[in-house]
Design an enzyme around this catalytic site. Sequence first.
Site, PDB file in Angstrom:
ATOM      1  N   ASN A 104      37.986  52.491   1.880  1.00  0.00           N
ATOM      2  CA  ASN A 104      39.024  53.411   2.510  1.00  0.00           C
ATOM      3  C   ASN A 104      38.722  54.946   2.479  1.00  0.00           C
ATOM      4  O   ASN A 104      38.145  55.239   1.550  1.00  0.00           O
ATOM      5  CB  ASN A 104      40.230  52.832   1.886  1.00  0.00           C
ATOM      6  CG  ASN A 104      41.576  53.119   2.849  1.00  0.00           C
ATOM      7  OD1 ASN A 104      41.825  54.417   2.983  1.00  0.00           O
ATOM      8  ND2 ASN A 104      41.867  52.386   3.738  1.00  0.00           N
ATOM      9  N   HIS A 139      50.960  62.460  16.284  1.00  0.00           N
ATOM     10  CA  HIS A 139      50.838  63.452  15.111  1.00  0.00           C
ATOM     11  C   HIS A 139      49.777  62.811  14.357  1.00  0.00           C
ATOM     12  O   HIS A 139      50.299  62.660  13.067  1.00  0.00           O
ATOM     13  CB  HIS A 139      52.035  64.017  14.578  1.00  0.00           C
ATOM     14  CG  HIS A 139      52.828  64.545  15.424  1.00  0.00           C
ATOM     15  ND1 HIS A 139      54.094  65.020  15.276  1.00  0.00           N
ATOM     16  CD2 HIS A 139      52.420  65.335  16.876  1.00  0.00           C
ATOM     17  CE1 HIS A 139      54.803  65.670  16.249  1.00  0.00           C
ATOM     18  NE2 HIS A 139      53.734  65.910  17.180  1.00  0.00           N
ATOM     19  N   GLU A 152      49.826  55.403   7.174  1.00  0.00           N
ATOM     20  CA  GLU A 152      49.228  55.873   5.848  1.00  0.00           C
ATOM     21  C   GLU A 152      50.408  56.542   4.907  1.00  0.00           C
ATOM     22  O   GLU A 152      49.946  56.906   3.865  1.00  0.00           O
ATOM     23  CB  GLU A 152      47.998  56.585   6.300  1.00  0.00           C
ATOM     24  CG  GLU A 152      46.926  56.068   6.910  1.00  0.00           C
ATOM     25  CD  GLU A 152      47.078  56.136   8.386  1.00  0.00           C
ATOM     26  OE1 GLU A 152      47.504  57.182   8.891  1.00  0.00           O
ATOM     27  OE2 GLU A 152      46.180  55.473   9.130  1.00  0.00           O
ATOM     28  N   GLU A 195      44.249  47.160  13.295  1.00  0.00           N
ATOM     29  CA  GLU A 195      42.936  47.871  13.446  1.00  0.00           C
ATOM     30  C   GLU A 195      41.780  47.397  12.456  1.00  0.00           C
ATOM     31  O   GLU A 195      40.693  47.559  12.823  1.00  0.00           O
ATOM     32  CB  GLU A 195      43.215  49.574  12.990  1.00  0.00           C
ATOM     33  CG  GLU A 195      43.732  49.585  11.751  1.00  0.00           C
ATOM     34  CD  GLU A 195      44.084  51.102  11.124  1.00  0.00           C
ATOM     35  OE1 GLU A 195      44.095  52.064  12.150  1.00  0.00           O
ATOM     36  OE2 GLU A 195      44.518  51.369  10.162  1.00  0.00           O
TER      37      GLU A 195
END
Lengths: 734, 734
Positions: B222, B442, B512, B536
């Site tokens: 990751n 953002h 996240e 994703e």
Amino acid sequence: MNRISMLIATFTAVSALSATASGMAPEDVRTLISPDGNLSMTFSLTEKGQPCYRLDYKDRKVILPSTLGFDFRGPAADPKFGFGEKLTVLPYGEPDNFHEGFSVEETDSSSFDETWSPVWGEESEIRNRYNELAVTLRQASTGRKMTIRFRLYDDGLGFRYEFPEQKHLTYFVIKEELTQFAMAGDHKAFWIPGDYDTQEYDYAESRLSEIRGLMPSAITGNSSQTPFSMTGVQTALQMKTDDGLYINIHEAALVDYSCMHLELDDSSMVFTSHLTPDAQGWKGYMQAPCKSPWRTVMVVDDARKVLASRLILNLNEPCAYGDVSWIKPVKYMGVWWEMITGKSSWAYTDLPSVKLENVGYSVCVPNGRHAANNENVRRYIDFASEHGFDQLLVEGWNIGWEDWAGKSKDYVFDFVTPYPDFDIEELNRYAQSKGMKLMMHHETSSSVRNYERHIDAAYDLMDKYGYNSVKSGYVGDIIPRGEHHFGQWMNNHYLYAVKKAAEHRIMVNAHEAVRPTGLCRTYPNLIGNESARGTEYQAFGGTKPHHVTILPFTRLQGGPMDYTPGIFMMDVEKLNPENKSHVNSTLANQLALYVTMYSPLQMAADLPEHYQAHMDAFRFIEDVAVDWSESRYLLAEPGDYIVIARKAKECREGGPQWFIGGVTDENARTVEFALDFLEPGKKYEATIYADAKDADYRTNPVAYSISVKKVTSKSGLKLYMAPGGGFAISVREL
Amino acid sequence: MNRISMLIATFTAVSALSATASGMAPEDVRTLISPDGNLSMTFSLTEKGQPCYRLDYKDRKVILPSTLGFDFRGPAADPKFGFGEKLTVLPYGEPDNFHEGFSVEETDSSSFDETWSPVWGEESEIRNRYNELAVTLRQASTGRKMTIRFRLYDDGLGFRYEFPEQKHLTYFVIKEELTQFAMAGDHKAFWIPGDYDTQEYDYAESRLSEIRGLMPSAITGNSSQTPFSMTGVQTALQMKTDDGLYINIHEAALVDYSCMHLELDDSSMVFTSHLTPDAQGWKGYMQAPCKSPWRTVMVVDDARKVLASRLILNLNEPCAYGDVSWIKPVKYMGVWWEMITGKSSWAYTDLPSVKLENVGYSVCVPNGRHAANNENVRRYIDFASEHGFDQLLVEGWNIGWEDWAGKSKDYVFDFVTPYPDFDIEELNRYAQSKGMKLMMHHETSSSVRNYERHIDAAYDLMDKYGYNSVKSGYVGDIIPRGEHHFGQWMNNHYLYAVKKAAEHRIMVNAHEAVRPTGLCRTYPNLIGNESARGTEYQAFGGTKPHHVTILPFTRLQGGPMDYTPGIFMMDVEKLNPENKSHVNSTLANQLALYVTMYSPLQMAADLPEHYQAHMDAFRFIEDVAVDWSESRYLLAEPGDYIVIARKAKECREGGPQWFIGGVTDENARTVEFALDFLEPGKKYEATIYADAKDADYRTNPVAYSISVKKVTSKSGLKLYMAPGGGFAISVREL
């Protein structure tokens, strides 16, 4: 003819030396000479291809061959995790060597000479004249490049590392900068312990070889401190050689980089740069094109030339602002010393802890010692406005002071809500009706995220009420935790606050921030900084008398200090019976500081009632200017004495034009100097504020005499300074 | 009768047990019974005075006696520095024990029963019914107090630590929370690796004893990850006992505290809390009065009850906002999947690195692959508005995407400057003219200081152009460096961004960010989160088919997930020949997710052209609601299958009222269920979007059949789900 030799051939100030005994090819050695020819810097590569420089003053070695370069952070281990009995995160690999294996790819030389005018300063015009050599190096094994740019002035050397845009070096992390400063002897040094978080130490005077032994006693307590080495010291480091050279190492234009300390190998007398780490121990996050700050080595043969040097300012970029009409020097008083001494409190209540989101101050019991109350502030305004001050600082005006320090408290202040007894609208109106402004105060308690979250609203509030300057503070350990006051993260913050303030036409005076490196040239609304042990320590147990004879050689090299002089009551016990501190200074010494400690922001730090007891002496503070067209460094020896004369940039009608200040250390001394800087043929009246014969900072500090004397440019003065004493003189044209 | 026994006597649901064999005094044992009588929690003190609890479901042990408490950071060494050959900073002393030596000072019991209406949710009314026991403990050696508050629901236990205002405990630093959850057996668990920075892992299904062995393969790469232990796992942790109990451990109301992980002692099957550290390794900075989040242990005997549980929401505070009229569920499309798959780019140029302050985009060469261009965005708007979507997300609209990721770049985005080919004013006007809004994006690149510096201007820009929702992202390692995605520092930030958004009437969907803990009850403009492995990853190599049968038991317990379903083209290679990923799902499974993966924010993630190829199937996405008055959990087994029916809160005129979704793991299965939730006596038409007989997520994922069937409340359905498949049903009243 290749490009390198062509460049050398066309530049007269740079001449190739013959190869040295170390076996370097002649084309890898370059010499740069100062405009006056006294200083000579030689660049070379070692056998390992490590960049190297040395610096000579006439025939004397100043910096012996010293290597340059970096260790970058190595690549992260791949795979990143180790799985055994325990899960372990594998470390970064070996440091990425960026100090060896270089060859010279190109050199470029030039000369520069201009005169510029600072927005405020010690003089109205500054000459910036140097010869420059830029050496572009290529590391063959990696294809990466770096340019080291040297600028040689008559009074010293500046050099920096530049990382041009290139394919093989874009983002990198500095593990350590490896800049050496190899001293040629065991010099005398004026030093404070290297520390990632504070510069608020008393100075030690010792040989370099004595630093290690003195370190334990040099590290005195502070609310945030992280010394890192038994031989680590801070810059600006002032040294003196046995043959009378004054060497000063510092840095200029510290932007987006970590502040540099010096770590001494006291077997070889070699200093190596030691950058302030971040929370994880890394020293800097870089993206090319980028550059380091300038590393500076000032070398002069007279201590007065250190004070007169503009090396640091000249190495900074020109002013970044178009309109600077809103930037004005400030003489101010403050509701401050009464809290510093413990006579009064910043806090409105004695609640043991508060949460700003919950506490209802309007129904709390006041502690009765809150200084920033309407009545007291009005009293200060009345006095300060009557005596021509520009501003009045008021600390403790805003909620949150009950538990602001040392708690690592995130939401510690909101910077906009006054205590119930501080009528912000009315007090600003009152001050302005008397021709003054209030000065804002933003103590952040080093909770920096919290400050940035509120900074827009805080500056908006200042706009609303007509404040145009702010004293900010960074007491205590930094939040985000693990970051340091002098690391890249915080250095970025300080400049962010200054630039944002400029958008509001606000001037900034930041305390406990990183030491200045001349950025006030580029951002002249950075009108002051603390970044050293200021007058407040006189109420925290006292400061050594020699302190003010050293600061102009060290801390002040980077920019003005808000030293907050002007204490007239030396027995702190008189303000607070529980505080046995003594101000280690005579009253005349306090007056002298307005001249010897250059700053466009000068405070009269004591209480109105203490000034009212000595209005004759206070007259000097009323008169003294805070911006200068000319400065003369008459006498100076670091750690011993300083005498400076300055000419006011603007004079009050009928007021004095010249001001002279003299300070001494713990030793009494009589000094003589000529007034030959006065205009020939004109007649002047000098008012001399001197120590009385029996004055002594320990036993009789408030003994002074005021005399008036007619003088001309042909006059000389002979003045006595008591132990911890000094004198102040104002000179008025008749 | 002392106060304690009086309180007990007056509260019927709490009864003192007799002393156990361990020698505890009877008055130190308290038992709390759930409203339905099935669950029983017993509090006691160990011989060492350590707080202890256990939990039973009927006659079955769920949590064996488990101790509670803390280690606080010990006092700093005094003096702070050691001076020898090297200068050393002396460490903090021994941990400050706050888990032993307690006695019960007071207990307080109560019952609570209310029904509340969420702003949006799986049902329009939620019952919050529990019995409560608050045990106030005093540590004799220090005089410090702590209250442990237990709430027992029919479906589980919540408890938290409360630190009341007190003289001997105000500011403290948590070294570790020592909350145990002692399991009664080697249960089956659905787990992902404990990690301070990411939850984006595929789930493992294993016995607790097998976690250690599986950990190396469970930790996949990751962009930011910090696993910490071979037996560390994340919450919500779903377990199943051999005798059919479903135990789920999580936390609720994570505010101003670090996120909790669980670390397993796999010799004893005892989990201990493991908080996310800060950059210096400390786990939390506290100021009393304060409290921990709730620690929750859900216990039910049927997997469907886990999905139906509102334990986490109920343990959160009521809505903090007065007016919530501006908070609306959102169905949206996005200029997104084409970048995720690599077909297009977020960046406008192929510059290898940019500095926002310098780059002149208007003169740069575009790369021709920038998706957020006017023409392409208009194309999406046309399609999305035609099919009833509320919003269109556009990523890559703003400058800085050239080098945004993995560079630890501080000033990475400014959040306000569009790329030259994105006409922010015109595109918003165009979208609004078609009854839609654009959704702001953002991405912070985890440069959090930079985001906070720009957040006001960023929200102001949204106000200016009429955006009312933002997808934010925190990809990569956190800046300030050393902080973690799930630590107290960042948790404070996430909530700051949500509260500030509310001032602008903006809804937030943070990716996240820390996993949800029901805060959407209090702050319902937190309309979505990622905080798990989303769709994703189907373009990053694929995700296991069982993933969507586990998420509702784990990640979704804390709040809705922006899972971004609706992929109709499973061969990612068709979008980007270099990307060999395959979407491990059938098309029918993708449709089902709109029902099984509850969220008030649902995306149709694929490209318009892929929907245009299957407009019959796309009809379900057009029809499906995003807010519900009622939900029925028809069939469920974690890791295997889920079937849920939901009733739309608002129905389109003539449109369906009920929607049913079913998903299976990698195994085909046929499921049967009754439609007895439909209104008796009414006639309905069910449109069934099912896997074709030969469908298979690996080989034939887009094989589906659509059939229409008349149904009533007495009907049953029997449906086939292919491997990796599922079904979706819309039910319309006739």
